[in-house]
Design an enzyme around this catalytic site. Structure first.
Site, PDB file in Angstrom:
ATOM      1  N   ASP A 242      38.711  30.868  38.841  1.00 12.99           N
ATOM      2  CA  ASP A 242      39.509  32.124  38.109  1.00 12.99           C
ATOM      3  C   ASP A 242      40.990  31.622  37.674  1.00 12.99           C
ATOM      4  O   ASP A 242      41.736  32.088  38.448  1.00 12.99           O
ATOM      5  CB  ASP A 242      39.283  33.392  38.824  1.00 12.99           C
ATOM      6  CG  ASP A 242      39.589  34.651  37.682  1.00 12.99           C
ATOM      7  OD1 ASP A 242      39.886  34.246  36.699  1.00 12.99           O
ATOM      8  OD2 ASP A 242      39.320  35.692  38.008  1.00 12.99           O
TER       9      ASP A 242
ATOM     10  N   ALA B 275      28.727  27.257  42.421  1.00 17.71           N
ATOM     11  CA  ALA B 275      29.213  27.381  43.703  1.00 17.71           C
ATOM     12  C   ALA B 275      27.969  28.239  44.403  1.00 17.71           C
ATOM     13  O   ALA B 275      27.965  29.272  44.305  1.00 17.71           O
ATOM     14  CB  ALA B 275      30.790  27.788  44.096  1.00 17.71           C
TER      15      ALA B 275
ATOM     16  N   THR C 222      46.144  40.487  42.020  1.00 17.84           N
ATOM     17  CA  THR C 222      45.408  41.783  42.652  1.00 17.84           C
ATOM     18  C   THR C 222      46.244  42.529  43.579  1.00 17.84           C
ATOM     19  O   THR C 222      47.000  41.836  44.404  1.00 17.84           O
ATOM     20  CB  THR C 222      44.042  41.036  43.478  1.00 17.84           C
ATOM     21  OG1 THR C 222      43.566  40.700  42.125  1.00 17.84           O
ATOM     22  CG2 THR C 222      43.407  42.421  43.889  1.00 17.84           C
TER      23      THR C 222
ATOM     24  N   ASP D  74      46.471  34.661  41.402  1.00 16.87           N
ATOM     25  CA  ASP D  74      45.490  35.701  41.763  1.00 16.87           C
ATOM     26  C   ASP D  74      44.580  35.038  42.649  1.00 16.87           C
ATOM     27  O   ASP D  74      43.310  35.402  42.840  1.00 16.87           O
ATOM     28  CB  ASP D  74      44.587  36.076  40.504  1.00 16.87           C
ATOM     29  CG  ASP D  74      44.023  37.481  40.654  1.00 16.87           C
ATOM     30  OD1 ASP D  74      44.395  38.278  41.668  1.00 16.87           O
ATOM     31  OD2 ASP D  74      42.934  37.785  40.012  1.00 16.87           O
TER      32      ASP D  74
ATOM     33  N   LYS E 218      42.763  34.961  46.025  1.00 18.36           N
ATOM     34  CA  LYS E 218      42.130  36.116  46.935  1.00 18.36           C
ATOM     35  C   LYS E 218      40.734  35.724  47.255  1.00 18.36           C
ATOM     36  O   LYS E 218      39.958  34.780  46.681  1.00 18.36           O
ATOM     37  CB  LYS E 218      42.153  37.527  46.139  1.00 18.36           C
ATOM     38  CG  LYS E 218      41.275  37.236  44.729  1.00 18.36           C
ATOM     39  CD  LYS E 218      41.440  38.736  44.421  1.00 18.36           C
ATOM     40  CE  LYS E 218      40.820  38.721  42.829  1.00 18.36           C
ATOM     41  NZ  LYS E 218      40.696  39.943  41.819  1.00 18.36           N
TER      42      LYS E 218
ATOM     43  N   LYS F  75      30.587  30.253  32.098  1.00 18.21           N
ATOM     44  CA  LYS F  75      31.292  31.230  31.770  1.00 18.21           C
ATOM     45  C   LYS F  75      31.356  31.451  30.288  1.00 18.21           C
ATOM     46  O   LYS F  75      31.492  30.751  29.561  1.00 18.21           O
ATOM     47  CB  LYS F  75      32.903  30.976  32.209  1.00 18.21           C
ATOM     48  CG  LYS F  75      33.826  32.318  32.108  1.00 18.21           C
ATOM     49  CD  LYS F  75      35.100  32.141  32.856  1.00 18.21           C
ATOM     50  CE  LYS F  75      36.121  33.254  32.609  1.00 18.21           C
ATOM     51  NZ  LYS F  75      37.029  33.419  33.677  1.00 18.21           N
TER      52      LYS F  75
ATOM     53  N   GLU G 117      37.847  36.849  46.927  1.00 19.25           N
ATOM     54  CA  GLU G 117      36.689  36.741  45.572  1.00 19.25           C
ATOM     55  C   GLU G 117      36.946  35.661  44.863  1.00 19.25           C
ATOM     56  O   GLU G 117      35.791  35.204  44.094  1.00 19.25           O
ATOM     57  CB  GLU G 117      37.197  38.011  44.815  1.00 19.25           C
ATOM     58  CG  GLU G 117      36.708  39.421  45.324  1.00 19.25           C
ATOM     59  CD  GLU G 117      38.136  39.827  46.057  1.00 19.25           C
ATOM     60  OE1 GLU G 117      38.734  39.142  46.742  1.00 19.25           O
ATOM     61  OE2 GLU G 117      38.373  41.111  45.904  1.00 19.25           O
ATOM     62  N   ASN G 118      38.002  35.035  44.835  1.00 13.83           N
ATOM     63  CA  ASN G 118      38.304  33.611  43.726  1.00 13.83           C
ATOM     64  C   ASN G 118      38.056  32.533  44.604  1.00 13.83           C
ATOM     65  O   ASN G 118      38.285  31.493  43.970  1.00 13.83           O
ATOM     66  CB  ASN G 118      39.694  33.876  43.166  1.00 13.83           C
ATOM     67  CG  ASN G 118      39.688  34.941  41.908  1.00 13.83           C
ATOM     68  OD1 ASN G 118      38.850  35.299  41.483  1.00 13.83           O
ATOM     69  ND2 ASN G 118      40.700  35.301  41.670  1.00 13.83           N
TER      70      ASN G 118
ATOM     71  N   SER H 140      36.013  42.010  31.829  1.00 20.55           N
ATOM     72  CA  SER H 140      35.867  42.847  30.801  1.00 20.55           C
ATOM     73  C   SER H 140      35.681  42.052  29.474  1.00 20.55           C
ATOM     74  O   SER H 140      35.086  42.692  28.400  1.00 20.55           O
ATOM     75  CB  SER H 140      37.578  43.530  30.581  1.00 20.55           C
ATOM     76  OG  SER H 140      38.296  42.665  30.446  1.00 20.55           O
TER      77      SER H 140
ATOM     78  N   SER I 227      31.140  24.078  37.599  1.00 19.31           N
ATOM     79  CA  SER I 227      30.413  23.643  38.740  1.00 19.31           C
ATOM     80  C   SER I 227      29.965  24.996  39.342  1.00 19.31           C
ATOM     81  O   SER I 227      30.496  25.884  39.402  1.00 19.31           O
ATOM     82  CB  SER I 227      30.984  22.860  39.711  1.00 19.31           C
ATOM     83  OG  SER I 227      32.187  23.259  39.782  1.00 19.31           O
TER      84      SER I 227
ATOM     85  N   SER J  67      34.382  38.742  29.781  1.00 19.99           N
ATOM     86  CA  SER J  67      33.770  37.611  30.128  1.00 19.99           C
ATOM     87  C   SER J  67      32.629  37.783  31.050  1.00 19.99           C
ATOM     88  O   SER J  67      32.640  38.790  31.844  1.00 19.99           O
ATOM     89  CB  SER J  67      34.425  36.325  30.552  1.00 19.99           C
ATOM     90  OG  SER J  67      35.020  36.638  31.732  1.00 19.99           O
TER      91      SER J  67
ATOM     92  N   GLU K  27      30.891  34.060  46.560  1.00 18.58           N
ATOM     93  CA  GLU K  27      32.335  34.285  47.081  1.00 18.58           C
ATOM     94  C   GLU K  27      32.413  34.400  48.616  1.00 18.58           C
ATOM     95  O   GLU K  27      31.678  34.677  49.228  1.00 18.58           O
ATOM     96  CB  GLU K  27      32.743  35.643  46.673  1.00 18.58           C
ATOM     97  CG  GLU K  27      32.820  35.806  45.080  1.00 18.58           C
ATOM     98  CD  GLU K  27      33.170  37.179  44.715  1.00 18.58           C
ATOM     99  OE1 GLU K  27      33.220  38.069  45.282  1.00 18.58           O
ATOM    100  OE2 GLU K  27      32.865  37.375  43.231  1.00 18.58           O
TER     101      GLU K  27
END
Ligand code: ADE
Length: 509
Positions: free
Chosen positions: A192, A131, A216, A174, A176, A80, A178-179, A61, A129, A63, A135
């Site tokens: 994250d 990646a 999450t 957090d 998961k 970021k 996705e992170n 939201s 860095s 970044s 994900e």
């Protein structure tokens, strides 16, 4: 006079503000939990114009993370970029500072690294860095679920990452798929830290005092889900909350879906509090035992927490038997390969998921071949069976008949159905029976036959590929996902033929 934004970011300055080739001197050592990261002065502060920016890798939201190349060195980063105005509007300064502090403390191969920070009038920039593989989550989706060897490898990397992070007094909160990012060599890079917590020095068991729900829904631990504010202050996040998330992630890698699933966050929370989840058939036994020891309501009874023997005990679990913990980041990760289970047997694809694009490229070569010299051969050796070529009058008549006689007509947007039938569509270890409808267009729709609801469509592209494994099982490889389809009647080869014929006549010119 400096404005609030300048003050905010001045506070952010400090460790992690390093030049690219400077390495932190605390590698392998624990940073005392109270120590403020050491300030390393950047030779020259970087600025936006030092970089060429590429594609957006992620968005939040206030970044976004953008691929970038430094013009002078040609080094690649993920930068970021945080919008100050938005960050202040959402009152997120505290979290941004914390993320920056945490990144500066972490110096370990399984975490993204913070190389530099800078700012301009409107934005803050964190140079991380890159990646390159992105994900972990889309890879689980792509192959459905991981085999036991792959799950063990990635679970072991996550365990080592958590052990390091927790030894520094940092809780992610957090964690998961996705992170969990993957670098070019397919090793994990956790990212994250916007929800992370740095434990206070006097906290021996890792319990922090106050807290609110962060994280999450699918991966949040039950102790964070009390609705009563007073209770929430007492019960609280600890290192054990990350161990719960580890259990949920191991489940998801093995089964293909997270353990607690429901239509709303509220319903997911209810399931978490009741520990309401099941293991699908085919879930490996040792992984099951481990997940059962991590998804435990009482945080102090979770394997890996201080009260349960810590990380030494967790690493001893039989699921990790054979793991060489010393040099995982130097080992070659197992190649990701689509596979499914039929009657307890693993059926593997002949293709590797090296990279979505690599898969696409090799397939587009296949089709170029067909398009050039093999087109005529294809038509000589394959008589048309499914892809008809009706006149417009014939088509109208066929459509009228379809509308009258075929109950699936309502799902196909006025297209003629060329082949249909019930197939079991597998996703990881889960299977659902769907009625598949191959139509002109082309489209491959699938419908829930009991509830008579259109559930989706397999996306067509030039790079789609079908792979028959036996009379019952076939795979449809699309750039983002392999679909595992089982024809209980044994007509898998006919389905492959129909799809290939459709591809040929759609893409031949
Ligand atoms: N998405 C978010 N952060 C990223 C990173 N550091 N590298 C690649 N993709 C990302």
């Amino acid at each position: 006079m400096p404005n609030l934004l300048t003050i905010v970011f001045k506070k952010l300055k400090g460790g992690g503000n390093k030049s690219n080739n400077q390495k932190s001197n605390n590698q392998g050592k624990e940073t005392p939990q109270t120590e403020v990261p050491q300030q390393v002065i950047q030779a020259q502060k970087k600025q936006r114009s030092d970089f060429e920016f590429g594609k957006i890798l992620g968005e939040g939201s206030y970044s976004e993370v953008v691929q970038a190349i430094e013009k002078t060195t040609r080094k690649e980063y993920a930068i970021k970029i945080l919008t100050k105005r938005q960050m202040i509007r959402e009152n997120k300064q505290k979290y941004v500072m914390r993320e920056r502090d945490v990144l500066a403390r972490l110096n370990h191969p399984f975490f993204v690294k913070l190389y530099f920070t800078f700012q301009d009038k409107e934005r803050l920039y964190f140079g991380l860095s890159l990646a390159k593989r992105g994900e972990l989550l889309p890879y689980i989706h792509k192959v459905g679920s991981f085999d036991e060897i792959t799950t063990r490898f990635y679970a072991a990397e996550i365990v080592l990452a958590l052990e390091h992070m927790h030894s520094l007094g940092i809780i992610h909160r957090d964690l998961k798929p996705e992170n969990i990012l993957l670098n070019e060599e397919w090793h994990i890079q956790i990212t994250d830290f916007g929800s992370a917590k740095i434990l206070e020095a006097d906290s021996t068991d890792g319990i922090v005092r106050a807290n609110s729900f962060v994280g999450t829904a699918q991966y949040v631990s039950p102790e964070l889900l009390t609705t009563n504010r007073t209770e929430r202050v007492e019960k609280s996040a600890s290192k054990c909350s990350d161990l719960w998330a580890l259990g949920a992630i191991i489940y998801q890698m093995s089964a293909g879906l997270p353990p607690f699933r429901a239509g709303t966050e509220y319903l997911i929370f209810q399931k978490i509090l009741k520990l309401d989840y099941v293991f699908p058939d085919g879930f490996p036994e040792k992984a099951k035992d481990l997940v059962q020891k991590l998804l435990v309501i009482d945080p102090k009874k979770r394997l890996g927490c201080n009260e349960c023997g810590g990380y030494a005990e967790l690493k001893e679990h039989q699921f990790f038997q054979g793991v060489n913990w010393e040099n995982i980041h130097k080992q070659t990760p197992p190649a990701l390969k689509p596979f499914t289970m039929l009657d307890g047997e693993e059926i593997h694809s002949d293709y590797y998921v090296d990279d979505f694009n690599i898969l696409s490229n090799s397939l587009s070569e296949d089709f170029q071949k067909i398009n050039t010299n093999e087109t005529e051969n294809y038509e000589k050796t394959h008589s048309r069976k499914y892809v008809l070529d009706p006149t417009s009058q014939e088509r109208t008549q066929l459509l009228l008949k379809q509308e009258k006689d075929v109950k699936w007509h309502q799902f196909v947007n006025g297209n003629l159905i060329l082949k249909m039938g019930l197939l079991d569509k597998r996703k990881g270890l889960f299977a659902r029976r769907r009625n598949f409808l191959l139509t002109e267009g082309p489209h491959l729709y699938y419908v829930d036959p009991e509830r008579m609801i259109l559930k989706g469509e397999i996306p067509w592209s030039r790079t789609m590929k079908v792979e028959a494994k036996n009379f019952k099982t076939f795979f449809v490889h699309t750039p983002n996902r392999t679909y595992y389809l089982i024809d209980p009647e044994g007509y898998a080869l006919e389905w492959c033929r129909a799809i290939e014929e459709m591809m040929h006549y759609t893409y031949k010119s």
